[in-house]
Design a protein around this motif. Structure first.
Motif, PDB file in Angstrom:
ATOM      1  N   SER A  48       0.794  -1.224   0.000  1.00 59.30           N
ATOM      2  CA  SER A  48       0.000   0.000   0.000  1.00 59.30           C
ATOM      3  C   SER A  48       0.826   1.274   0.000  1.00 59.30           C
ATOM      4  O   SER A  48       0.272   2.370  -0.098  1.00 59.30           O
ATOM      5  CB  SER A  48      -0.933   0.018   1.222  1.00 59.30           C
ATOM      6  OG  SER A  48      -0.185   0.025   2.421  1.00 59.30           O
ATOM      7  N   ASN A  88      -4.357  -0.801  -4.060  1.00 59.95           N
ATOM      8  CA  ASN A  88      -3.530  -1.087  -2.888  1.00 59.95           C
ATOM      9  C   ASN A  88      -3.527   0.029  -1.843  1.00 59.95           C
ATOM     10  O   ASN A  88      -3.791  -0.228  -0.666  1.00 59.95           O
ATOM     11  CB  ASN A  88      -2.100  -1.405  -3.337  1.00 59.95           C
ATOM     12  CG  ASN A  88      -2.042  -2.656  -4.195  1.00 59.95           C
ATOM     13  OD1 ASN A  88      -2.821  -3.575  -4.007  1.00 59.95           O
ATOM     14  ND2 ASN A  88      -1.134  -2.682  -5.152  1.00 59.95           N
ATOM     15  N   PRO A  89      -3.245   1.308  -2.206  1.00 64.64           N
ATOM     16  CA  PRO A  89      -3.239   2.329  -1.155  1.00 64.64           C
ATOM     17  C   PRO A  89      -4.623   2.603  -0.574  1.00 64.64           C
ATOM     18  O   PRO A  89      -4.735   2.949   0.607  1.00 64.64           O
ATOM     19  CB  PRO A  89      -2.678   3.569  -1.863  1.00 64.64           C
ATOM     20  CG  PRO A  89      -2.902   3.332  -3.302  1.00 64.64           C
ATOM     21  CD  PRO A  89      -2.802   1.858  -3.504  1.00 64.64           C
ATOM     22  N   GLY A  92      -5.270  -0.074   1.823  1.00 61.03           N
ATOM     23  CA  GLY A  92      -4.409   0.209   2.965  1.00 61.03           C
ATOM     24  C   GLY A  92      -5.002   1.273   3.868  1.00 61.03           C
ATOM     25  O   GLY A  92      -4.943   1.176   5.101  1.00 61.03           O
ATOM     26  N   ALA A 108      -0.436   5.235   3.207  1.00 58.06           N
ATOM     27  CA  ALA A 108      -1.399   4.975   2.142  1.00 58.06           C
ATOM     28  C   ALA A 108      -1.890   6.280   1.510  1.00 58.06           C
ATOM     29  O   ALA A 108      -1.991   6.385   0.281  1.00 58.06           O
ATOM     30  CB  ALA A 108      -2.583   4.176   2.691  1.00 58.06           C
TER      31      ALA A 108
END
Length: 520
Positions: A48, A88-89, A92, A108
Protein backbone atom coordinates in the motif's frame (compact mmCIF):
# COMPACT_ATOMS: atom_id res chain seq x y z
CA UNK A 1 -0.93 12.04 16.44
CA UNK A 2 -0.43 8.85 18.48
CA UNK A 3 1.01 5.83 16.66
CA UNK A 4 0.18 2.31 17.73
CA UNK A 5 2.68 0.20 19.65
CA UNK A 6 3.61 -3.24 18.26
CA UNK A 7 0.99 -5.85 18.91
CA UNK A 8 1.06 -9.62 19.00
CA UNK A 9 -2.22 -10.18 17.23
CA UNK A 10 -4.45 -8.03 15.10
CA UNK A 11 -7.59 -10.04 15.81
CA UNK A 12 -10.19 -8.29 17.92
CA UNK A 13 -9.96 -9.70 21.48
CA UNK A 14 -12.78 -11.67 22.96
CA UNK A 15 -15.31 -9.92 25.18
CA UNK A 16 -16.47 -12.30 27.93
CA UNK A 17 -19.66 -10.31 28.43
CA UNK A 18 -20.72 -11.01 24.85
CA UNK A 19 -19.86 -14.71 24.78
CA UNK A 20 -23.34 -15.59 26.02
CA UNK A 21 -24.86 -14.41 22.72
CA UNK A 22 -24.98 -17.10 20.01
CA UNK A 23 -24.61 -14.58 17.20
CA UNK A 24 -21.42 -13.22 18.74
CA UNK A 25 -19.97 -16.70 19.22
CA UNK A 26 -20.87 -17.62 15.64
CA UNK A 27 -19.20 -14.45 14.38
CA UNK A 28 -15.97 -15.16 16.28
CA UNK A 29 -15.78 -18.81 15.29
CA UNK A 30 -17.18 -18.83 11.73
CA UNK A 31 -16.20 -15.37 10.41
CA UNK A 32 -13.17 -14.18 12.38
CA UNK A 33 -11.61 -17.53 13.32
CA UNK A 34 -10.49 -18.78 9.85
CA UNK A 35 -8.77 -15.51 8.91
CA UNK A 36 -5.00 -15.19 9.14
CA UNK A 37 -5.03 -11.57 10.26
CA UNK A 38 -1.24 -11.22 10.53
CA UNK A 39 -0.71 -12.41 6.95
CA UNK A 40 -3.39 -10.13 5.49
CA UNK A 41 -2.14 -7.02 7.28
CA UNK A 42 1.48 -7.77 6.35
CA UNK A 43 0.51 -8.09 2.70
CA UNK A 44 -1.54 -4.87 2.68
CA UNK A 45 1.24 -2.96 4.44
CA UNK A 46 3.77 -4.24 1.92
CA UNK A 47 1.77 -3.16 -1.14
CA UNK A 48 0.00 0.00 0.00
CA UNK A 49 2.96 2.36 0.21
CA UNK A 50 4.85 4.47 -2.28
CA UNK A 51 7.35 2.84 -4.63
CA UNK A 52 8.87 3.39 -8.05
CA UNK A 53 6.90 0.47 -9.50
CA UNK A 54 3.65 1.94 -8.14
CA UNK A 55 4.42 5.35 -9.69
CA UNK A 56 5.35 3.88 -13.06
CA UNK A 57 2.29 1.62 -13.30
CA UNK A 58 -0.03 4.46 -12.21
CA UNK A 59 1.34 6.81 -14.86
CA UNK A 60 1.16 4.17 -17.59
CA UNK A 61 -2.40 3.26 -16.62
CA UNK A 62 -3.40 6.94 -16.67
CA UNK A 63 -1.84 7.40 -20.11
CA UNK A 64 -3.67 4.43 -21.58
CA UNK A 65 -6.93 5.55 -19.94
CA UNK A 66 -6.82 9.09 -21.35
CA UNK A 67 -6.00 7.81 -24.84
CA UNK A 68 -8.99 5.48 -24.62
CA UNK A 69 -11.18 8.38 -23.52
CA UNK A 70 -9.96 10.65 -26.35
CA UNK A 71 -10.53 7.86 -28.87
CA UNK A 72 -13.88 7.00 -27.24
CA UNK A 73 -12.72 3.38 -27.05
CA UNK A 74 -14.05 1.39 -24.06
CA UNK A 75 -11.67 -1.47 -24.92
CA UNK A 76 -8.62 0.78 -24.48
CA UNK A 77 -10.02 2.17 -21.21
CA UNK A 78 -10.48 -1.36 -19.91
CA UNK A 79 -6.87 -2.11 -20.89
CA UNK A 80 -5.74 0.70 -18.59
CA UNK A 81 -7.61 -0.89 -15.70
CA UNK A 82 -5.62 -4.13 -16.02
CA UNK A 83 -2.40 -2.46 -14.87
CA UNK A 84 -3.69 0.18 -12.45
CA UNK A 85 -2.34 -0.27 -8.87
CA UNK A 86 -4.74 2.19 -7.18
CA UNK A 87 -6.49 -0.56 -5.21
CA UNK A 88 -3.53 -1.09 -2.89
CA UNK A 89 -3.24 2.33 -1.16
CA UNK A 90 -7.02 2.70 -0.83
CA UNK A 91 -7.39 -0.71 0.81
CA UNK A 92 -4.41 0.21 2.96
CA UNK A 93 -6.27 3.33 4.04
CA UNK A 94 -9.42 1.34 4.82
CA UNK A 95 -7.57 -1.24 6.93
CA UNK A 96 -5.55 1.44 8.73
CA UNK A 97 -8.80 3.05 9.84
CA UNK A 98 -10.05 -0.30 11.13
CA UNK A 99 -6.78 -0.91 12.99
CA UNK A 100 -6.29 2.65 14.30
CA UNK A 101 -2.91 2.48 12.57
CA UNK A 102 -2.19 6.11 11.77
CA UNK A 103 1.31 5.45 10.51
CA UNK A 104 -0.07 3.15 7.81
CA UNK A 105 -2.81 5.68 7.14
CA UNK A 106 -0.20 8.34 6.35
CA UNK A 107 1.72 5.93 4.10
CA UNK A 108 -1.40 4.97 2.14
CA UNK A 109 -2.65 8.56 1.81
CA UNK A 110 0.79 9.73 0.67
CA UNK A 111 0.93 7.04 -2.01
CA UNK A 112 -2.60 7.79 -3.16
CA UNK A 113 -2.11 11.57 -3.34
CA UNK A 114 1.21 11.35 -5.17
CA UNK A 115 -0.19 8.74 -7.57
CA UNK A 116 -3.29 10.85 -8.27
CA UNK A 117 -1.20 13.99 -8.90
CA UNK A 118 1.12 12.11 -11.26
CA UNK A 119 -1.84 10.60 -13.11
CA UNK A 120 -3.54 13.98 -13.56
CA UNK A 121 -0.31 15.70 -14.64
CA UNK A 122 0.56 12.98 -17.15
CA UNK A 123 -2.92 12.87 -18.67
CA UNK A 124 -2.96 16.67 -18.92
CA UNK A 125 0.38 16.56 -20.76
CA UNK A 126 -0.93 13.95 -23.20
CA UNK A 127 -4.06 16.02 -23.90
CA UNK A 128 -1.97 19.17 -24.46
CA UNK A 129 0.17 17.31 -27.01
CA UNK A 130 -2.76 15.55 -28.66
CA UNK A 131 -4.59 16.89 -31.72
CA UNK A 132 -7.77 15.28 -30.30
CA UNK A 133 -9.24 17.60 -27.71
CA UNK A 134 -12.98 17.47 -28.37
CA UNK A 135 -14.95 15.92 -25.48
CA UNK A 136 -16.05 12.39 -26.38
CA UNK A 137 -18.99 10.40 -25.06
CA UNK A 138 -16.58 8.43 -22.82
CA UNK A 139 -15.34 11.69 -21.28
CA UNK A 140 -18.80 13.19 -20.79
CA UNK A 141 -19.99 9.97 -19.12
CA UNK A 142 -17.51 10.58 -16.28
CA UNK A 143 -18.34 14.18 -15.45
CA UNK A 144 -21.27 13.60 -13.10
CA UNK A 145 -21.56 11.10 -10.23
CA UNK A 146 -24.77 9.08 -10.22
CA UNK A 147 -26.24 6.20 -8.26
CA UNK A 148 -24.84 3.56 -10.62
CA UNK A 149 -21.29 4.97 -10.34
CA UNK A 150 -21.63 4.81 -6.57
CA UNK A 151 -22.85 1.22 -6.70
CA UNK A 152 -19.94 0.22 -8.95
CA UNK A 153 -17.51 1.66 -6.40
CA UNK A 154 -19.36 0.03 -3.49
CA UNK A 155 -19.51 -3.44 -5.03
CA UNK A 156 -15.88 -3.20 -6.19
CA UNK A 157 -14.77 -2.23 -2.67
CA UNK A 158 -16.67 -5.06 -1.02
CA UNK A 159 -15.34 -7.59 -3.54
CA UNK A 160 -11.79 -6.25 -3.29
CA UNK A 161 -11.72 -6.34 0.51
CA UNK A 162 -13.20 -9.84 0.55
CA UNK A 163 -10.64 -11.04 -1.99
CA UNK A 164 -7.66 -9.60 -0.14
CA UNK A 165 -8.86 -11.06 3.17
CA UNK A 166 -9.70 -14.49 1.79
CA UNK A 167 -6.83 -14.52 -0.70
CA UNK A 168 -8.87 -15.07 -3.87
CA UNK A 169 -9.08 -13.10 -7.12
CA UNK A 170 -7.28 -9.91 -6.08
CA UNK A 171 -6.26 -9.04 -9.63
CA UNK A 172 -9.78 -9.20 -11.02
CA UNK A 173 -11.31 -7.05 -8.30
CA UNK A 174 -8.35 -4.68 -8.57
CA UNK A 175 -9.48 -4.05 -12.15
CA UNK A 176 -13.01 -3.35 -10.88
CA UNK A 177 -11.74 -0.82 -8.33
CA UNK A 178 -9.52 0.84 -10.94
CA UNK A 179 -12.58 1.14 -13.19
CA UNK A 180 -14.16 3.39 -10.56
CA UNK A 181 -11.03 5.52 -10.06
CA UNK A 182 -8.63 5.80 -13.00
CA UNK A 183 -11.02 7.05 -15.74
CA UNK A 184 -12.29 9.93 -13.54
CA UNK A 185 -8.66 10.88 -12.78
CA UNK A 186 -7.88 10.88 -16.50
CA UNK A 187 -10.89 13.13 -17.15
CA UNK A 188 -9.62 15.49 -14.41
CA UNK A 189 -6.38 15.75 -16.38
CA UNK A 190 -8.36 16.37 -19.58
CA UNK A 191 -10.36 19.15 -17.93
CA UNK A 192 -7.16 20.72 -16.57
CA UNK A 193 -5.44 20.63 -19.97
CA UNK A 194 -8.41 22.09 -21.86
CA UNK A 195 -9.37 24.61 -19.19
CA UNK A 196 -12.83 23.07 -18.94
CA UNK A 197 -13.70 23.63 -15.28
CA UNK A 198 -17.13 21.96 -15.60
CA UNK A 199 -15.55 18.72 -16.82
CA UNK A 200 -12.73 18.95 -14.25
CA UNK A 201 -15.09 19.59 -11.34
CA UNK A 202 -17.51 16.83 -12.33
CA UNK A 203 -14.78 14.23 -12.79
CA UNK A 204 -13.11 15.27 -9.52
CA UNK A 205 -16.44 14.88 -7.71
CA UNK A 206 -16.85 11.41 -9.23
CA UNK A 207 -13.33 10.40 -8.18
CA UNK A 208 -13.82 11.72 -4.64
CA UNK A 209 -17.20 9.98 -4.29
CA UNK A 210 -15.81 6.65 -5.49
CA UNK A 211 -12.64 6.96 -3.40
CA UNK A 212 -14.53 7.66 -0.19
CA UNK A 213 -17.02 4.89 -0.90
CA UNK A 214 -14.22 2.34 -1.45
CA UNK A 215 -12.19 3.42 1.58
CA UNK A 216 -15.12 3.42 4.01
CA UNK A 217 -16.47 0.13 2.62
CA UNK A 218 -13.04 -1.44 3.12
CA UNK A 219 -13.03 -0.22 6.71
CA UNK A 220 -16.44 -1.76 7.40
CA UNK A 221 -15.45 -5.08 5.82
CA UNK A 222 -12.18 -5.16 7.78
CA UNK A 223 -13.99 -4.63 11.07
CA UNK A 224 -16.51 -7.32 10.13
CA UNK A 225 -13.70 -9.84 9.66
CA UNK A 226 -12.24 -9.03 13.07
CA UNK A 227 -9.46 -6.62 12.17
CA UNK A 228 -9.33 -4.52 15.29
CA UNK A 229 -6.89 -3.25 17.86
CA UNK A 230 -7.13 -3.52 21.62
CA UNK A 231 -6.57 0.00 22.88
CA UNK A 232 -4.92 0.85 26.18
CA UNK A 233 -6.69 3.24 28.50
CA UNK A 234 -4.29 6.07 27.68
CA UNK A 235 -4.69 5.69 23.94
CA UNK A 236 -8.32 4.73 23.52
CA UNK A 237 -9.93 8.13 23.81
CA UNK A 238 -7.34 10.00 21.74
CA UNK A 239 -7.37 7.47 18.91
CA UNK A 240 -11.14 7.05 19.00
CA UNK A 241 -11.65 10.81 18.70
CA UNK A 242 -9.15 11.03 15.84
CA UNK A 243 -10.84 8.13 14.07
CA UNK A 244 -14.25 9.78 14.45
CA UNK A 245 -12.89 13.01 13.03
CA UNK A 246 -11.43 11.13 10.05
CA UNK A 247 -14.76 9.40 9.45
CA UNK A 248 -16.60 12.73 9.62
CA UNK A 249 -14.09 14.40 7.28
CA UNK A 250 -14.47 11.57 4.78
CA UNK A 251 -18.18 11.14 5.29
CA UNK A 252 -19.30 14.75 4.83
CA UNK A 253 -18.46 15.05 1.10
CA UNK A 254 -19.75 11.52 0.53
CA UNK A 255 -22.98 12.39 2.34
CA UNK A 256 -23.35 15.54 0.23
CA UNK A 257 -22.87 13.54 -2.95
CA UNK A 258 -25.28 10.85 -1.74
CA UNK A 259 -27.80 13.56 -0.87
CA UNK A 260 -27.63 15.01 -4.37
CA UNK A 261 -27.92 11.55 -5.94
CA UNK A 262 -30.87 10.76 -3.67
CA UNK A 263 -32.61 14.02 -4.57
CA UNK A 264 -32.16 13.36 -8.28
CA UNK A 265 -33.43 9.80 -7.90
CA UNK A 266 -36.48 11.00 -5.96
CA UNK A 267 -37.14 13.71 -8.54
CA UNK A 268 -37.00 11.20 -11.41
CA UNK A 269 -39.39 8.92 -9.50
CA UNK A 270 -41.75 11.84 -8.89
CA UNK A 271 -41.71 12.75 -12.58
CA UNK A 272 -42.56 9.19 -13.63
CA UNK A 273 -45.27 8.95 -11.00
CA UNK A 274 -46.74 12.28 -12.12
CA UNK A 275 -46.87 11.22 -15.78
CA UNK A 276 -48.38 7.85 -14.90
CA UNK A 277 -51.04 9.59 -12.82
CA UNK A 278 -51.75 12.23 -15.45
CA UNK A 279 -52.35 9.74 -18.27
CA UNK A 280 -53.99 6.97 -16.21
CA UNK A 281 -53.46 3.25 -15.85
CA UNK A 282 -54.08 2.57 -19.56
CA UNK A 283 -51.02 4.61 -20.55
CA UNK A 284 -47.37 3.67 -20.42
CA UNK A 285 -44.26 5.83 -20.01
CA UNK A 286 -41.77 4.16 -22.36
CA UNK A 287 -38.93 6.69 -22.10
CA UNK A 288 -37.95 9.18 -19.41
CA UNK A 289 -34.77 11.28 -19.29
CA UNK A 290 -34.18 14.02 -16.73
CA UNK A 291 -31.26 16.41 -17.33
CA UNK A 292 -30.32 17.98 -13.98
CA UNK A 293 -27.44 19.99 -15.49
CA UNK A 294 -29.79 22.38 -17.24
CA UNK A 295 -31.58 25.32 -15.67
CA UNK A 296 -34.47 24.73 -15.42
CA UNK A 297 -34.15 20.94 -15.36
CA UNK A 298 -35.14 19.36 -18.66
CA UNK A 299 -37.51 16.38 -18.78
CA UNK A 300 -37.90 14.34 -21.97
CA UNK A 301 -40.45 11.56 -22.13
CA UNK A 302 -42.39 9.37 -24.54
CA UNK A 303 -45.86 8.28 -23.38
CA UNK A 304 -48.09 5.73 -25.15
CA UNK A 305 -51.74 6.36 -24.25
CA UNK A 306 -55.31 6.08 -25.66
CA UNK A 307 -56.32 8.96 -27.87
CA UNK A 308 -58.88 10.18 -25.35
CA UNK A 309 -56.11 10.60 -22.78
CA UNK A 310 -54.22 13.21 -24.81
CA UNK A 311 -52.91 16.06 -22.66
CA UNK A 312 -51.73 19.62 -23.20
CA UNK A 313 -47.95 19.58 -22.75
CA UNK A 314 -47.80 23.17 -21.51
CA UNK A 315 -50.42 22.50 -18.84
CA UNK A 316 -48.56 19.35 -17.77
CA UNK A 317 -45.32 21.34 -17.58
CA UNK A 318 -46.93 23.88 -15.23
CA UNK A 319 -48.42 21.11 -13.07
CA UNK A 320 -45.11 19.24 -12.94
CA UNK A 321 -43.25 22.39 -11.92
CA UNK A 322 -45.75 22.91 -9.10
CA UNK A 323 -45.39 19.26 -8.05
CA UNK A 324 -41.59 19.45 -7.91
CA UNK A 325 -41.45 22.96 -6.49
CA UNK A 326 -39.02 24.19 -9.15
CA UNK A 327 -39.09 25.29 -12.81
CA UNK A 328 -39.18 22.48 -15.37
CA UNK A 329 -38.89 22.32 -19.15
CA UNK A 330 -40.98 19.38 -20.37
CA UNK A 331 -40.51 17.83 -23.80
CA UNK A 332 -43.31 15.27 -24.15
CA UNK A 333 -43.97 12.99 -27.13
CA UNK A 334 -47.44 11.45 -26.93
CA UNK A 335 -48.09 8.30 -28.96
CA UNK A 336 -51.91 8.15 -29.08
CA UNK A 337 -53.78 4.90 -29.85
CA UNK A 338 -57.32 4.29 -31.06
CA UNK A 339 -59.22 2.52 -28.24
CA UNK A 340 -61.82 1.06 -30.61
CA UNK A 341 -59.39 -1.47 -32.01
CA UNK A 342 -59.09 -4.93 -30.45
CA UNK A 343 -56.50 -5.74 -27.85
CA UNK A 344 -54.15 -7.44 -30.31
CA UNK A 345 -54.47 -4.71 -32.88
CA UNK A 346 -53.92 -2.07 -30.21
CA UNK A 347 -50.72 -3.77 -29.10
CA UNK A 348 -49.51 -3.97 -32.70
CA UNK A 349 -50.32 -0.31 -33.29
CA UNK A 350 -48.54 0.66 -30.09
CA UNK A 351 -45.42 -1.20 -31.06
CA UNK A 352 -45.58 0.12 -34.61
CA UNK A 353 -45.94 3.75 -33.55
CA UNK A 354 -43.25 3.45 -30.91
CA UNK A 355 -40.98 1.88 -33.51
CA UNK A 356 -41.78 4.64 -36.00
CA UNK A 357 -40.99 7.31 -33.42
CA UNK A 358 -37.67 5.66 -32.60
CA UNK A 359 -36.92 5.19 -36.29
CA UNK A 360 -37.66 8.86 -36.97
CA UNK A 361 -35.33 9.90 -34.17
CA UNK A 362 -32.62 7.54 -35.42
CA UNK A 363 -33.07 8.87 -38.94
CA UNK A 364 -32.60 12.45 -37.70
CA UNK A 365 -29.47 11.44 -35.79
CA UNK A 366 -28.14 9.61 -38.84
CA UNK A 367 -28.76 12.72 -40.94
CA UNK A 368 -26.83 14.88 -38.49
CA UNK A 369 -23.94 12.41 -38.36
CA UNK A 370 -23.81 12.16 -42.14
CA UNK A 371 -23.86 15.92 -42.55
CA UNK A 372 -21.11 16.50 -39.97
CA UNK A 373 -18.92 13.75 -41.43
CA UNK A 374 -19.34 15.27 -44.90
CA UNK A 375 -18.49 18.76 -43.65
CA UNK A 376 -15.41 17.50 -41.79
CA UNK A 377 -14.30 15.16 -44.57
CA UNK A 378 -14.13 12.14 -42.24
CA UNK A 379 -16.01 8.88 -41.86
CA UNK A 380 -19.23 8.75 -39.82
CA UNK A 381 -17.43 6.66 -37.19
CA UNK A 382 -15.19 9.67 -36.46
CA UNK A 383 -18.14 11.86 -35.46
CA UNK A 384 -18.66 12.22 -31.71
CA UNK A 385 -22.35 12.37 -30.84
CA UNK A 386 -24.05 13.44 -27.61
CA UNK A 387 -27.75 12.64 -28.10
CA UNK A 388 -28.85 13.95 -24.73
CA UNK A 389 -27.43 17.43 -25.25
CA UNK A 390 -27.83 17.49 -29.06
CA UNK A 391 -24.13 17.96 -29.77
CA UNK A 392 -22.09 16.62 -32.67
CA UNK A 393 -18.39 17.20 -33.25
CA UNK A 394 -15.62 15.96 -35.51
CA UNK A 395 -11.98 16.75 -36.18
CA UNK A 396 -11.75 17.75 -39.82
CA UNK A 397 -9.37 16.06 -42.22
CA UNK A 398 -6.89 18.37 -44.01
CA UNK A 399 -8.25 19.64 -47.32
CA UNK A 400 -5.80 20.85 -50.00
CA UNK A 401 -6.06 24.62 -50.35
CA UNK A 402 -8.58 24.95 -47.49
CA UNK A 403 -7.72 27.34 -44.68
CA UNK A 404 -9.37 27.72 -41.27
CA UNK A 405 -11.92 30.16 -42.71
CA UNK A 406 -13.22 27.36 -44.96
CA UNK A 407 -13.74 25.04 -42.00
CA UNK A 408 -15.54 27.79 -40.10
CA UNK A 409 -17.91 28.28 -43.04
CA UNK A 410 -18.50 24.51 -43.17
CA UNK A 411 -19.33 24.52 -39.46
CA UNK A 412 -21.75 27.43 -39.86
CA UNK A 413 -23.52 25.71 -42.74
CA UNK A 414 -23.79 22.45 -40.83
CA UNK A 415 -25.15 24.33 -37.81
CA UNK A 416 -27.77 26.05 -39.95
CA UNK A 417 -28.89 22.74 -41.44
CA UNK A 418 -28.97 20.93 -38.07
CA UNK A 419 -31.71 22.85 -36.28
CA UNK A 420 -31.49 22.45 -32.51
CA UNK A 421 -28.03 20.84 -32.59
CA UNK A 422 -24.66 22.22 -31.55
CA UNK A 423 -22.20 21.31 -34.32
CA UNK A 424 -18.44 21.66 -33.81
CA UNK A 425 -15.90 21.20 -36.60
CA UNK A 426 -12.36 21.11 -35.20
CA UNK A 427 -9.96 22.32 -37.91
CA UNK A 428 -6.62 20.54 -38.45
CA UNK A 429 -3.83 21.86 -36.24
CA UNK A 430 -1.94 24.54 -38.13
CA UNK A 431 -0.48 27.99 -37.66
CA UNK A 432 -3.04 30.65 -36.83
CA UNK A 433 -3.77 33.23 -39.55
CA UNK A 434 -1.45 36.21 -39.95
CA UNK A 435 -2.74 39.59 -38.74
CA UNK A 436 -1.42 42.41 -40.91
CA UNK A 437 -1.23 46.16 -40.32
CA UNK A 438 -0.64 48.85 -42.88
CA UNK A 439 2.70 50.66 -42.93
CA UNK A 440 1.31 53.74 -41.17
CA UNK A 441 -1.61 52.27 -39.22
CA UNK A 442 -1.79 51.08 -35.64
CA UNK A 443 -5.44 50.06 -35.73
CA UNK A 444 -7.00 46.90 -37.11
CA UNK A 445 -8.71 47.14 -40.46
CA UNK A 446 -11.62 44.77 -41.36
CA UNK A 447 -9.21 42.12 -42.68
CA UNK A 448 -7.13 42.29 -39.52
CA UNK A 449 -10.18 42.08 -37.29
CA UNK A 450 -11.39 39.06 -39.23
CA UNK A 451 -8.01 37.36 -38.76
CA UNK A 452 -8.19 37.93 -34.98
CA UNK A 453 -11.76 36.60 -34.77
CA UNK A 454 -10.76 33.58 -36.86
CA UNK A 455 -7.86 32.95 -34.47
CA UNK A 456 -10.31 33.00 -31.55
CA UNK A 457 -12.56 30.50 -33.32
CA UNK A 458 -9.66 28.13 -33.97
CA UNK A 459 -8.33 28.44 -30.42
CA UNK A 460 -11.71 27.55 -28.97
CA UNK A 461 -12.02 24.52 -31.24
CA UNK A 462 -8.59 23.38 -30.06
CA UNK A 463 -9.52 24.06 -26.41
CA UNK A 464 -6.80 26.73 -26.06
CA UNK A 465 -7.75 29.03 -23.15
CA UNK A 466 -5.39 31.93 -23.99
CA UNK A 467 -3.46 33.34 -26.96
CA UNK A 468 0.02 34.88 -26.86
CA UNK A 469 0.25 38.28 -28.58
CA UNK A 470 3.74 39.27 -29.83
CA UNK A 471 4.75 42.68 -28.52
CA UNK A 472 2.06 42.90 -25.83
CA UNK A 473 3.43 44.74 -22.77
CA UNK A 474 3.55 42.78 -19.54
CA UNK A 475 1.34 43.85 -16.64
CA UNK A 476 -2.20 45.16 -16.44
CA UNK A 477 -1.32 48.85 -16.92
CA UNK A 478 -0.32 49.92 -20.48
CA UNK A 479 2.91 51.93 -20.75
CA UNK A 480 2.59 55.72 -20.77
CA UNK A 481 4.20 55.97 -24.20
CA UNK A 482 3.78 52.63 -25.96
CA UNK A 483 5.78 51.90 -29.09
CA UNK A 484 4.09 51.27 -32.42
CA UNK A 485 4.44 47.50 -31.99
CA UNK A 486 2.98 47.75 -28.49
CA UNK A 487 0.02 49.80 -29.75
CA UNK A 488 -0.66 47.18 -32.38
CA UNK A 489 -0.43 44.38 -29.82
CA UNK A 490 -2.77 46.27 -27.45
CA UNK A 491 -5.34 46.63 -30.26
CA UNK A 492 -5.21 42.86 -30.88
CA UNK A 493 -5.46 42.09 -27.15
CA UNK A 494 -8.50 44.35 -26.79
CA UNK A 495 -10.30 42.55 -29.62
CA UNK A 496 -9.39 39.17 -28.15
CA UNK A 497 -10.89 40.15 -24.80
CA UNK A 498 -14.04 41.44 -26.54
CA UNK A 499 -14.47 37.94 -27.94
CA UNK A 500 -13.90 36.21 -24.60
CA UNK A 501 -10.29 35.12 -25.16
CA UNK A 502 -7.46 35.83 -22.73
CA UNK A 503 -4.36 37.58 -24.12
CA UNK A 504 -0.85 37.08 -22.72
CA UNK A 505 2.44 38.77 -23.70
CA UNK A 506 4.91 37.19 -26.12
CA UNK A 507 8.16 38.40 -27.68
CA UNK A 508 8.11 39.91 -31.15
CA UNK A 509 5.77 42.27 -32.95
CA UNK A 510 5.67 44.21 -36.18
CA UNK A 511 3.47 44.92 -39.18
CA UNK A 512 2.52 41.24 -39.40
CA UNK A 513 1.59 39.33 -36.23
CA UNK A 514 0.78 35.65 -35.74
CA UNK A 515 -0.82 34.60 -32.49
CA UNK A 516 0.17 31.42 -30.65
CA UNK A 517 -1.24 29.26 -27.89
CA UNK A 518 -0.17 30.57 -24.49
CA UNK A 519 3.04 28.89 -23.36
CA UNK A 520 4.34 28.12 -26.86
Amino acid sequence: MIDNPPIGTLERPSHPGLEKFKLYRWWRLAVVGPIDHERVVARITEESGWSGRYAFMTVMSAGIAVLGLLLSSPAVVIGAMLISPLMNPILGLGFSLALFDFREMRRALTALVIGAVLAVAFTALIVLCSPLKAPTAEILARTRPNLFDLLVALFAALAGTFAIIRGRGETIVGVAIATALMPPLAVVGYGLATGNMAVLGGALALFATNFLTIALSATVMARYYGFGHYLSGTQSWAQTIVLMLVFVAMGVPLALSLGRIARETVTATQVRSFLNGAFGSTARVTQLDVDFDRTPIAVRSVVIAPRKSAKDSQALQAQLAKRLGQPVKLQLDQVLLDPSAGALETQRAELRQASDAAAAQDAEVARIVGMVSLAAGVSEDAVTLDRDHHRASATAAPLPGAGPDAFRVLEQRAMAAAKGWQVTIVPPLAQLPAIRFGTSRDTLDPAGREAVILSVWEARRWNIPALAVPGLPAGTTPPAKPTRNQRRALAIAALLRENGMQAVPAPGGGQTVTLKAAGQ
